[in-house]
Write a protein that holds these residues in place. Structure first.
Motif, PDB file in Angstrom:
ATOM      1  N   GLN A  98      -9.729 -61.539 -65.016  1.00  0.00           N
ATOM      2  CA  GLN A  98      -8.293 -61.645 -64.868  1.00  0.00           C
ATOM      3  C   GLN A  98      -7.763 -62.759 -65.764  1.00  0.00           C
ATOM      4  O   GLN A  98      -8.339 -63.835 -65.856  1.00  0.00           O
ATOM      5  CB  GLN A  98      -7.934 -61.954 -63.418  1.00  0.00           C
ATOM      6  CG  GLN A  98      -8.460 -60.915 -62.432  1.00  0.00           C
ATOM      7  CD  GLN A  98      -7.785 -59.568 -62.608  1.00  0.00           C
ATOM      8  OE1 GLN A  98      -6.600 -59.402 -62.345  1.00  0.00           O
ATOM      9  NE2 GLN A  98      -8.550 -58.587 -63.059  1.00  0.00           N
ATOM     10  N   ILE A 264      -1.168 -54.265 -49.780  1.00  0.00           N
ATOM     11  CA  ILE A 264      -1.070 -55.084 -50.989  1.00  0.00           C
ATOM     12  C   ILE A 264       0.315 -54.962 -51.604  1.00  0.00           C
ATOM     13  O   ILE A 264       0.920 -55.963 -52.021  1.00  0.00           O
ATOM     14  CB  ILE A 264      -2.166 -54.687 -51.998  1.00  0.00           C
ATOM     15  CG1 ILE A 264      -3.555 -55.037 -51.453  1.00  0.00           C
ATOM     16  CG2 ILE A 264      -1.927 -55.342 -53.348  1.00  0.00           C
ATOM     17  CD1 ILE A 264      -3.787 -56.518 -51.238  1.00  0.00           C
ATOM     18  N   LYS A 270      -3.156 -60.546 -53.751  1.00  0.00           N
ATOM     19  CA  LYS A 270      -4.186 -60.016 -54.646  1.00  0.00           C
ATOM     20  C   LYS A 270      -5.548 -60.281 -54.023  1.00  0.00           C
ATOM     21  O   LYS A 270      -5.719 -61.198 -53.215  1.00  0.00           O
ATOM     22  CB  LYS A 270      -4.104 -60.665 -56.028  1.00  0.00           C
ATOM     23  CG  LYS A 270      -4.301 -62.176 -56.012  1.00  0.00           C
ATOM     24  CD  LYS A 270      -4.152 -62.782 -57.398  1.00  0.00           C
ATOM     25  CE  LYS A 270      -4.376 -64.303 -57.370  1.00  0.00           C
ATOM     26  NZ  LYS A 270      -4.240 -64.911 -58.705  1.00  0.00           N
ATOM     27  N   ASN A 271      -6.508 -59.453 -54.384  1.00  0.00           N
ATOM     28  CA  ASN A 271      -7.859 -59.593 -53.850  1.00  0.00           C
ATOM     29  C   ASN A 271      -8.625 -60.613 -54.678  1.00  0.00           C
ATOM     30  O   ASN A 271      -8.668 -60.529 -55.897  1.00  0.00           O
ATOM     31  CB  ASN A 271      -8.578 -58.243 -53.877  1.00  0.00           C
ATOM     32  CG  ASN A 271      -9.776 -58.207 -52.948  1.00  0.00           C
ATOM     33  OD1 ASN A 271     -10.624 -59.086 -52.967  1.00  0.00           O
ATOM     34  ND2 ASN A 271      -9.857 -57.167 -52.131  1.00  0.00           N
ATOM     35  N   ALA A 274     -11.054 -59.629 -57.593  1.00  0.00           N
ATOM     36  CA  ALA A 274     -10.597 -59.004 -58.835  1.00  0.00           C
ATOM     37  C   ALA A 274     -11.131 -59.777 -60.039  1.00  0.00           C
ATOM     38  O   ALA A 274     -10.926 -60.983 -60.166  1.00  0.00           O
ATOM     39  CB  ALA A 274      -9.073 -58.957 -58.873  1.00  0.00           C
ATOM     40  N   LEU A 297      -7.640 -62.258 -49.397  1.00  0.00           N
ATOM     41  CA  LEU A 297      -6.442 -61.811 -50.101  1.00  0.00           C
ATOM     42  C   LEU A 297      -5.506 -62.996 -50.241  1.00  0.00           C
ATOM     43  O   LEU A 297      -5.195 -63.672 -49.252  1.00  0.00           O
ATOM     44  CB  LEU A 297      -5.764 -60.674 -49.345  1.00  0.00           C
ATOM     45  CG  LEU A 297      -6.661 -59.495 -48.967  1.00  0.00           C
ATOM     46  CD1 LEU A 297      -5.861 -58.446 -48.194  1.00  0.00           C
ATOM     47  CD2 LEU A 297      -7.303 -58.869 -50.203  1.00  0.00           C
ATOM     48  N   PRO A 300      -0.176 -64.865 -55.423  1.00  0.00           N
ATOM     49  CA  PRO A 300      -0.365 -65.008 -56.879  1.00  0.00           C
ATOM     50  C   PRO A 300      -0.473 -66.455 -57.343  1.00  0.00           C
ATOM     51  O   PRO A 300      -1.019 -66.714 -58.412  1.00  0.00           O
ATOM     52  CB  PRO A 300       0.899 -64.340 -57.451  1.00  0.00           C
ATOM     53  CG  PRO A 300       1.357 -63.394 -56.389  1.00  0.00           C
ATOM     54  CD  PRO A 300       1.009 -64.044 -55.087  1.00  0.00           C
TER      55      PRO A 300
END
Length: 334
Positions: A98, A264, A270-271, A274, A297, A300
């Motif tokens: 990411q 979500i 967000k997980n 990721a 989770l 952001p």
């Protein structure tokens, strides 16, 4: 000079291709049907159950694709490519790193350890040793019963701030913290009175809302409805505030469930896995069937430095360990 690569295939080569075609077709048809059915989870709980095994479908579709490529039958090869693509788009993105548009400060990361310890598990010392070795600032324990609660008092020097809600069934829950906890509440969102812990920590100059939750497993229609209701009500609770959140727990669903995806979208979370891979956590004793049920989770504003699973602690779940930092929105972007 004879050019063997232009020669007619031998009977042995034909036999091998026929075997490859037979094996490929045997795997392709059920894999394709399951891969398509996995997108129908909102229509029936059985379809939602099928959706959780995307990694397994991806592996099978890779094998099938190779077999049918060797058999060189274009129509079936194209169908196998479609099946492979259908699963690849659900699995591969979880391994792509990411890119954050926010700078990450160099402050002390918050280590979170999530463990569904399994209420009948008696390997208390092993789990306590794991916690002492990993030194999390925040520990979420699920399926904690009165015996586990008593045993985990040994963690008091390391994690002095504690919210412990033991039960005799599989839905006791606890939060242990090295950071003071405030505004603590126990909430239930369904008629089954399944508790979720709401609390807050001050971390890197920010207030972070911590939610530890463990919905019912969707083993029948009523439990399926209850799990989905809990996710919906929890989503409403989160989306009604502007806080930074971390939802931690065995959610009894995976990232491919339509109900997970709805949650979500609803919350904007967000997980944490990721970019780090699927990291399956259950069932511990069946590696080929493992799926990612345990989640962290996050809002952001939070970045993930590292996430991994721990080893066998006697539970049917692997613990999940996450290192988190809050991103600095006030610094210039790189």
């Amino acid at each position: 000079m004879k050019h063997f690569w232009f020669s007619q295939p031998t009977s042995r080569q034909i036999d091998i291709k026929n075997i490859a075609f037979g094996l490929g077709l045997t795997g392709l048809i059920p894999c394709l049907l399951l891969s398509v059915a996995a997108y129908l989870g909102e229509f029936h709980r059985y379809f939602e159950l099928i959706s959780h095994f995307k990694v397994q479908y991806f592996v099978i579709s890779c094998i099938v694709f190779l077999l049918l490529s060797f058999a060189r039958l274009k129509t079936w090869w194209l169908i196998s490519l479609f099946c492979l693509t259908l699963n690849a788009v659900e699995v591969i993105p979880w391994y792509i790193p990411q890119v954050s548009d926010m700078n990450t400060p160099s402050g002390q990361p918050l280590r979170v350890l999530l463990a569904n310890v399994y209420s009948d598990n008696q390997r208390y010392a092993e789990f306590i040793s794991l916690v002492k070795a990993e030194k999390p600032q925040l520990l979420v324990v699920q399926e904690i019963n009165p015996i586990w609660s008593q045993q985990l008092k040994a963690l008091k020097p390391l994690l002095p701030y504690q919210i412990v809600y033991p039960r005799f069934d599989n839905f006791g829950i606890a939060v242990y913290s090295a950071i003071p906890l405030s505004n603590t509440d126990i909430k239930s969102f369904t008629e089954y009175d399944i508790p979720s812990i709401f609390t807050e920590v001050q971390w890197q100059g920010q207030t972070v809302s911590i939610i530890a939750t463990h919905p019912l497993p969707p083993i029948d229609a009523e439990y399926f409805k209850s799990r989905n209701q809990q996710l919906l009500e929890l989503g409403n609770e989160i989306s009604s505030t502007k806080n930074i959140h971390a939802v931690i727990g065995d959610l009894n669903t995976t990232m491919w469930s339509p109900y997970y995806r709805k949650f979500i979208r609803q919350t904007g979370l967000k997980n944490a896995r990721a970019g780090f891979g699927i990291l399956p956590t259950w069932p511990q004793g069946a590696p080929m069937l493992q799926i990612p049920l345990d989640h962290c989770l996050i809002s952001p504003e939070i970045n993930v430095l590292k996430i991994r699973t721990a080893g066998n602690i006697g539970s049917d779940h692997r613990p999940l360990i996450v290192d988190l930092v809050i991103s600095d929105r006030n610094t210039n972007r790189i």
